[in-house]
Design a protein around this motif. Structure first.
Motif, PDB file in Angstrom:
ATOM      1  N   CYS A 141      15.520  12.738 -41.664  1.00  0.00           N
ATOM      2  CA  CYS A 141      16.663  12.128 -40.974  1.00  0.00           C
ATOM      3  C   CYS A 141      17.729  11.594 -41.927  1.00  0.00           C
ATOM      4  CB  CYS A 141      16.198  11.011 -40.047  1.00  0.00           C
ATOM      5  SG  CYS A 141      15.640   9.535 -40.921  1.00  0.00           S
ATOM      6  N   CYS A 190      15.064   9.871 -46.538  1.00  0.00           N
ATOM      7  CA  CYS A 190      14.112  10.637 -45.729  1.00  0.00           C
ATOM      8  C   CYS A 190      14.583  12.089 -45.621  1.00  0.00           C
ATOM      9  CB  CYS A 190      14.000   9.994 -44.348  1.00  0.00           C
ATOM     10  SG  CYS A 190      13.062  10.982 -43.186  1.00  0.00           S
ATOM     11  N   CYS A 217      10.534   8.949 -43.780  1.00  0.00           N
ATOM     12  CA  CYS A 217      10.489   7.555 -43.310  1.00  0.00           C
ATOM     13  C   CYS A 217       9.376   7.391 -42.261  1.00  0.00           C
ATOM     14  CB  CYS A 217      11.845   7.151 -42.733  1.00  0.00           C
ATOM     15  SG  CYS A 217      12.188   7.842 -41.115  1.00  0.00           S
ATOM     16  N   CYS A 269      10.004   9.107 -38.832  1.00  0.00           N
ATOM     17  CA  CYS A 269       9.840  10.565 -38.859  1.00  0.00           C
ATOM     18  C   CYS A 269       8.384  10.949 -39.097  1.00  0.00           C
ATOM     19  CB  CYS A 269      10.752  11.184 -39.913  1.00  0.00           C
ATOM     20  SG  CYS A 269      12.489  11.068 -39.456  1.00  0.00           S
TER      21      CYS A 269
END
Ligand SMILES: [Zn+2]
Ligand SMILES: [Zn+2]
Length: 246
Positions: free
Chosen positions: A23, A20, A35, A38
């Motif tokens: 993150c 991701c 992801c 997020c």
């Protein structure tokens, strides 16, 4: 995708599992760049929003005033239409901060994908993409102009013309915060210029200004002014995130 490109990507995903952008957690190979958690942290801008500055407006305001927010109706900006993918904050803020201050240049194309969706109605084949310029000191420090990376990514994704160095910022405008709106505009207007070698080619062009965020609009306004003075027929603005001041 051709079979060998697919194979190449599968091998790459196996060697380096995609993570991701926001993150760093591992994401499913076809899960995109962000992801699920997020993704939920994006505050997407949906209709109705102001046609000029992309600020969300209510259905009632829309019915009352048409497509503009109260500020833009009172004082329409020099540019024509404005689009933003997100409200600034959450995951959008993390991606933009990473791009601007963390050398995460790969964020530019991920953000550009969201911008292409938000600005779909602006992105016609005649349009010329032009990033909002940064001062060369900042360019030396950072090594790149984040807005130029986004404009180039949009250009690749949509097959549109892009001129990354068309505008120039002559001096640093570091302390505009203390100035009045008029003061800011005056200083910005003097700071932004069309580079000499592009001046003759702008007549009749439709330009889309690209930037990471839109806040007061003082910089975008100065860019639009310079472009219109050199014969552009229209200027629109496309940003990743709209910053709300309230
Ligand atoms: Zn994430
Ligand atoms: Zn507005």
């Amino acid at each position: 995708m051709t079979w060998y490109a697919t194979l190449g990507r599968n091998v790459l995903d196996w060697l380096i599992p995609p993570s991701c952008l926001s993150c760093g957690e591992e994401v499913a190979p076809d899960g995109g760049h962000v992801c699920a958690a997020c993704f939920a942290g994006f505050r997407f801008i949906h209709v109705p929003f102001c046609d000029a500055c992309a600020l969300p407006i209510t259905q009632d305001e829309m019915a009352e005033r048409g497509a503009l927010c109260a500020d833009c109706e009172r004082r329409p900006p020099l540019w024509r239409r404005g689009r933003a993918a997100f409200l600034y904050g959450g995951s959008a803020r993390r991606l933009i901060m990473g791009l601007k201050y963390g050398d995460r240049t790969e964020h530019a194309s991920a953000l550009a994908r969201f911008m292409a969706q938000a600005g779909d109605d602006l992105l016609d084949q005649e349009a010329l993409l032009v990033p909002v310029p940064v001062h060369r000191w900042r360019l030396w420090n950072r090594g790149y102009n984040q807005a130029a990376l986004m404009a180039k990514a949009l250009s690749r994704q949509r097959g549109l013309a892009c001129q990354p160095d068309l505008l120039r910022r002559r001096f640093r405008t570091a302390s505009l915060a203390g100035l009045s709106r008029q003061g800011r505009q005056k200083q910005m207007a003097e700071a932004i210029m069309v580079r000499d070698r592009y001046r003759d080619g702008l007549r009749g062009r439709h330009v889309i200004l690209v930037d990471d965020i839109l806040t007061t609009g003082a910089t975008a306004e100065a860019c639009a002014k310079a472009l219109l003075e050199h014969g552009c027929v229209s200027v629109d603005i496309l940003v990743a995130a709209r910053v709300t001041l309230s």
